[in-house]
Design a protein around this motif. Structure first.
Motif, PDB file in Angstrom:
ATOM      1  N   SER A  34      -3.175  -4.385   6.138  1.00 15.38           N
ATOM      2  CA  SER A  34      -4.212  -3.544   6.772  1.00 15.38           C
ATOM      3  C   SER A  34      -3.922  -3.335   8.243  1.00 15.38           C
ATOM      4  O   SER A  34      -4.145  -2.244   8.767  1.00 15.38           O
ATOM      5  CB  SER A  34      -5.599  -4.148   6.700  1.00 15.38           C
ATOM      6  N   LYS A  35      -3.433  -4.381   8.899  1.00 16.54           N
ATOM      7  CA  LYS A  35      -3.110  -4.232  10.330  1.00 16.54           C
ATOM      8  C   LYS A  35      -2.059  -3.148  10.510  1.00 16.54           C
ATOM      9  O   LYS A  35      -2.165  -2.311  11.407  1.00 16.54           O
ATOM     10  CB  LYS A  35      -2.542  -5.559  10.870  1.00 16.54           C
ATOM     11  N   THR A  76       0.851  -1.184   0.000  1.00 20.28           N
ATOM     12  CA  THR A  76       0.000   0.000   0.000  1.00 20.28           C
ATOM     13  C   THR A  76       0.888   1.236   0.000  1.00 20.28           C
ATOM     14  O   THR A  76       1.820   1.324   0.794  1.00 20.28           O
ATOM     15  CB  THR A  76      -0.948   0.003   1.215  1.00 20.28           C
ATOM     16  N   TYR A  77       0.597   2.124  -0.936  1.00 27.36           N
ATOM     17  CA  TYR A  77       1.299   3.408  -1.015  1.00 27.36           C
ATOM     18  C   TYR A  77       0.358   4.460  -0.424  1.00 27.36           C
ATOM     19  O   TYR A  77      -0.677   4.748  -1.018  1.00 27.36           O
ATOM     20  CB  TYR A  77       1.595   3.777  -2.467  1.00 27.36           C
ATOM     21  N   LEU A  78       0.724   4.995   0.713  1.00 31.00           N
ATOM     22  CA  LEU A  78      -0.109   6.014   1.368  1.00 31.00           C
ATOM     23  C   LEU A  78       0.562   7.372   1.203  1.00 31.00           C
ATOM     24  O   LEU A  78       1.597   7.633   1.819  1.00 31.00           O
ATOM     25  CB  LEU A  78      -0.257   5.650   2.851  1.00 31.00           C
ATOM     26  N   PHE A  79      -0.027   8.203   0.342  1.00 31.97           N
ATOM     27  CA  PHE A  79       0.519   9.544   0.105  1.00 31.97           C
ATOM     28  C   PHE A  79      -0.164  10.491   1.081  1.00 31.97           C
ATOM     29  O   PHE A  79      -1.392  10.494   1.169  1.00 31.97           O
ATOM     30  CB  PHE A  79       0.254   9.969  -1.338  1.00 31.97           C
ATOM     31  N   GLY A 108       3.626  -6.421   2.339  1.00 32.90           N
ATOM     32  CA  GLY A 108       3.383  -7.599   3.155  1.00 32.90           C
ATOM     33  C   GLY A 108       2.969  -8.813   2.361  1.00 32.90           C
ATOM     34  O   GLY A 108       2.843  -8.758   1.135  1.00 32.90           O
ATOM     35  N   ASP A 109       2.761  -9.909   3.093  1.00 33.80           N
ATOM     36  CA  ASP A 109       2.410 -11.174   2.463  1.00 33.80           C
ATOM     37  C   ASP A 109       0.912 -11.290   2.212  1.00 33.80           C
ATOM     38  O   ASP A 109       0.476 -12.200   1.520  1.00 33.80           O
ATOM     39  CB  ASP A 109       2.910 -12.334   3.325  1.00 33.80           C
ATOM     40  N   SER A 150       6.163  -8.095   6.914  1.00 27.14           N
ATOM     41  CA  SER A 150       5.753  -6.821   6.369  1.00 27.14           C
ATOM     42  C   SER A 150       6.909  -5.860   6.498  1.00 27.14           C
ATOM     43  O   SER A 150       7.807  -6.048   7.307  1.00 27.14           O
ATOM     44  CB  SER A 150       4.524  -6.298   7.078  1.00 27.14           C
ATOM     45  N   GLY A 151       6.898  -4.867   5.671  1.00 26.80           N
ATOM     46  CA  GLY A 151       7.962  -3.875   5.696  1.00 26.80           C
ATOM     47  C   GLY A 151       7.348  -2.496   5.616  1.00 26.80           C
ATOM     48  O   GLY A 151       6.333  -2.300   4.955  1.00 26.80           O
TER      49      GLY A 151
END
Ligand code: N7H
Length: 476
Positions: free
Chosen positions: A148-149, A21-24, A141-142, A74-75
Motif C-alpha cells: 500500500s505504501k 497488486t495489479y494496477l491496470f 511485497g512482503d 517490494s518490487g
C-alpha cells in the motif's frame, strides 16, 4: 552489465513475495507529456535483477544468522498494451501481431465464452477488461502495508488524485499467496510454479537457487532481441523487453472437488481414487511430485525435492509413448510442456516455453461452499507469463495444445487425447470437454469433464520494456 538493464521479470518467484497488486491504468490522452515526466520519476523505483540478487543475498545472510525475518521487500514493474504504446506515439513495428491486436480481439480464438446468446461475439469478461487498458503497474511485497505504501507513492507520482493526473485506474486487483501450509499452492491445492525455464547464462538469477535438473533455453525465447528470438527487425528499444500475457482466471474450487469426489479412479478406496484422479488431471500430486515419477500415490519428499521433482520427460514407462499408465496424455502439465512427446519426434519445445509469474486471489473456500459444492466468492489465479513472442508462447499453448483434442500427436493408442482438463476450452459447448486416459485400467475410455473449472474473466497482452527503454524511449 546486461543484467543490470533487465527489468525484474526473471526473478519474481525468487522474491519472498506474499502479495501483489495489479494496477491496470489508462493514460489521460490530453496529458501524455505529463505522463512521460511522471514515468521518469517512477523509473528509479523499478526493481532490477541486480537489486533482487542483493536482496536474496541479504535474506540468505539473515537466515544464516538465525534471523528469519523477511526484508521489507517490494518490487515494481510497468508494462504497456499496444493501445498504450500508440497513445505514447511509440509506433515502430514491435513485431508481435497478437500483442498489437490485444487480448479482447483474441478472446474468441482463445476459446472464451460468448456473453451474447446469438450474434456478434463478446467475451463474458469483467467489464473493466472491455475498456481500453493502456498499461499495468505491478507491485509485489512482503505485506499489504509495504505494497500500500508503494501504491500511495505511485498514485502521488502520477498525481492520480489531483488536477494534473496523467493516469487513472481502470481496475486494481490484489493477489495473495495462500496461507500456512497452502503457501505456493494454487486454489485447487496443487503446488505451482515448479517448472520454469532457465535462460542460458542467467542461471545464477533463476528463481530456484538450488537449480533444477533441466537444460537451459535460449535467452531469446523470453527476451526480445536476444539469441533465439526468431523475429528480426525489432526496434532497438525493444531489446531485453518481454511480452506479458495476463489472464484473470477464476477457479471453481468446490465444483472441481465435487467432480473428483464423483469420479474416483476405480479399484481403490474412494478418497484415494479421487486424489489420484486430481493428480492425473494435473500431471502432479498436490505436493508437486510428478505422476510420471510417482504414479500411484503422492510422494511429498519428491514434491519438496527441488533437484528431482522436475527431472522427468514422460518416458518413465520404458519410454513407451503409447501408454498412459503413469500420466494421461492430456494432463495439464503434459499438454502445456509435452517434453519427450514432441522432442523425441524431433520437434523442439523450447520456442513454447514461458516464464509463469502468477499469484492467487480471493479467499479460502468457506465451510458453506465446501458443503454445498458451489462457489460463492470469487477466487482464482492472476495468471501472468513472459515470452518474446505471444503467438509462440501463451497463445500457442492455449489454442494449439490445451484446446486441441488431438494434442499431443503420435498417440495411436487413443482416438484423441482430449482437452486439457484444467485450462482447455471450447468456445460455447462445455459438453465437448472430454479427455481419455484418466483411468489407467481403461485408457481408451473418455471421461466427460463437462463444466469448466477455470473461467477467464479478462486479460490483456502487454510489453514490459527494459529499464533503459523506459528511460530512453517511454519517459522522454
Ligand atoms: Fe498451469 N493447476 O493447478 O492445475 N499449472 N495452471 N497454466 N502450467 C502447472 O509444474 C494451473 C495455466 C502451464 O513445465 C502446475 O510448475 C491452474 C495457463 C505450464 O511441466 C499446476 C491454472 C497456462 C506449466 C498448474 C493454470 C498454463 C504449468 C504444476 C489456472 C498457459 C509447466 C506446477 C487457474 C496457457 C508445465 C509446475 C511443465 C504447470 C495449474 C493456468 C501453463 C498445478 C489452476 C493459462 C507451461
Amino acid at each position: 552489465i546486461f543484467f543490470l538493464k533487465l527489468p525484474y521479470l526473471l526473478h519474481l518467484a525468487g522474491l519472498p513475495k506474499k502479495t501483489q497488486t495489479y494496477l491496470f491504468f489508462q493514460i489521460h490522452a490530453n496529458n501524455v507529456d505529463a505522463f512521460r515526466t511522471h514515468l521518469a520519476q517512477l523509473v528509479p523505483h523499478i526493481t532490477t535483477i541486480a537489486q533482487v540478487k542483493a536482496d536474496l543475498d541479504q535474506i540468505a545472510k539473515n537466515k544464516q544468522s538465525g534471523d528469519n525475518q523477511l526484508l521489507k521487500l517490494s518490487g515494481i514493474n510497468i508494462a504497456f498494451s499496444q493501445k498504450g504504446l500508440t497513445l505514447l506515439g511509440i509506433t515502430d513495428a514491435i513485431g508481435d501481431d497478437v500483442f498489437k491486436a490485444g487480448m479482447l480481439a483474441d478472446a474468441k480464438n482463445l476459446g472464451d465464452k460468448n456473453k451474447n446468446s446469438s450474434g456478434t461475439f463478446a467475451p463474458d469478461w469483467d467489464p473493466a477488461f472491455l475498456e481500453d487498458i493502456h498499461g499495468l503497474i505491478l507491485v509485489s511485497g512482503d505485506s499489504h502495508t509495504t505494497v500500500s505504501k508503494q501504491i500511495n507513492h505511485i498514485e502521488h507520482l502520477f498525481r492520480m488524485n489531483g488536477k494534473n493526473a496523467s493516469i487513472h485506474k481502470v481496475i486494481s486487483i490484489v493477489g495473495d499467496v495462500r496461507p500456512g501450509e497452502e503457501k505456493g499452492h494454487e486454489h485447487f491445492g496443487f503446488l505451482d510454479g515448479i517448472s520454469q525455464p532457465t535462460l542460458d547464462g542467467l542461471t545464477e538469477f533463476e528463481p530456484f537457487p538450488n537449480g533444477e535438473k533441466v537444460p537451459t533455453i535460449a535467452q531469446g525465447v523470453t527476451l526480445v532481441g536476444r539469441p533465439g528470438d526468431k523475429v528480426t527487425n525489432r526496434p532497438s528499444w525493444a531489446l531485453d523487453g518481454s511480452f506479458l500475457s495476463f489472464r484473470y482466471l477464476f477457479q471453481l474450487v468446490p465444483e472441481f472437488n465435487s467432480f473428483l469426489q464423483a469420479n474416483p479412479i476405480p479399484g481403490m478406496p474412494a478418497a484415494e481414487g479421487s486424489e489420484l484422479l486430481g493428480a492425473r488431471l494435473v500431471g502432479r500430486w498436490k505436493s508437486g511430485a510428478p505422476v510420471d515419477l510417482a504414479p500411484l500415490k503422492d510422494n511429498p519428499t519428491l514434491g519438496a525435492d527441488t533437484q528431482e521433482r522436475n527431472d522427468f520427460r514422460y518416458t518413465a514407462d520404458n519410454n513407451d509413448q503409447q501408454t498412459q499408465d503413469r500420466c494421461p496424455f492430456a494432463a495439464h502439465t503434459r499438454k502445456t510442456n509435452p517434453r519427450a512427446d514432441l522432442e523425441d519426434h524431433g520437434i523442439p519445445t523450447d520456442p513454447q516455453r514461458i516464464i509463469r509469474r502468477g499469484i492467487q486471489f480471493g479467499p479460502e473456500v468457506s465451510a458453506g461452499e465446501a458443503a454445498s459444492g458451489k462457489t460463492a466468492q470469487g477466487r482464482g489465479l492472476l495468471f501472468a507469463c513472459y515470452q518474446s513472442n505471444i503467438a509462440n508462447g501463451f497463445q500457442f499453448i492455449q489454442t494449439k495444445w490445451a484446446n486441441n483434442v488431438n494434442f499431443p500427436p503420435f498417440k495411436t493408442a487413443v482416438a484423441a487425447p482430449g482437452f486439457d482438463p484444467i485450462i482447455g476450452q471450447e468456445n460455447n459447448d462445455n459438453s465437448l470437454r472430454t479427455m481419455e486416459g484418466t483411468n489407467p485400467a481403461s485408457q481408451g475410455t473418455a471421461l466427460s469433464l463437462s463444466a469448466e473449472w477455470v473461467v477467464p474473466k479478462g486479460g490483456e497482452y502487454f510489453f514490459s520494456p527494459s529499464i533503459s527503454a523506459l528511460k530512453g524511449t517511454f519517459a522522454t
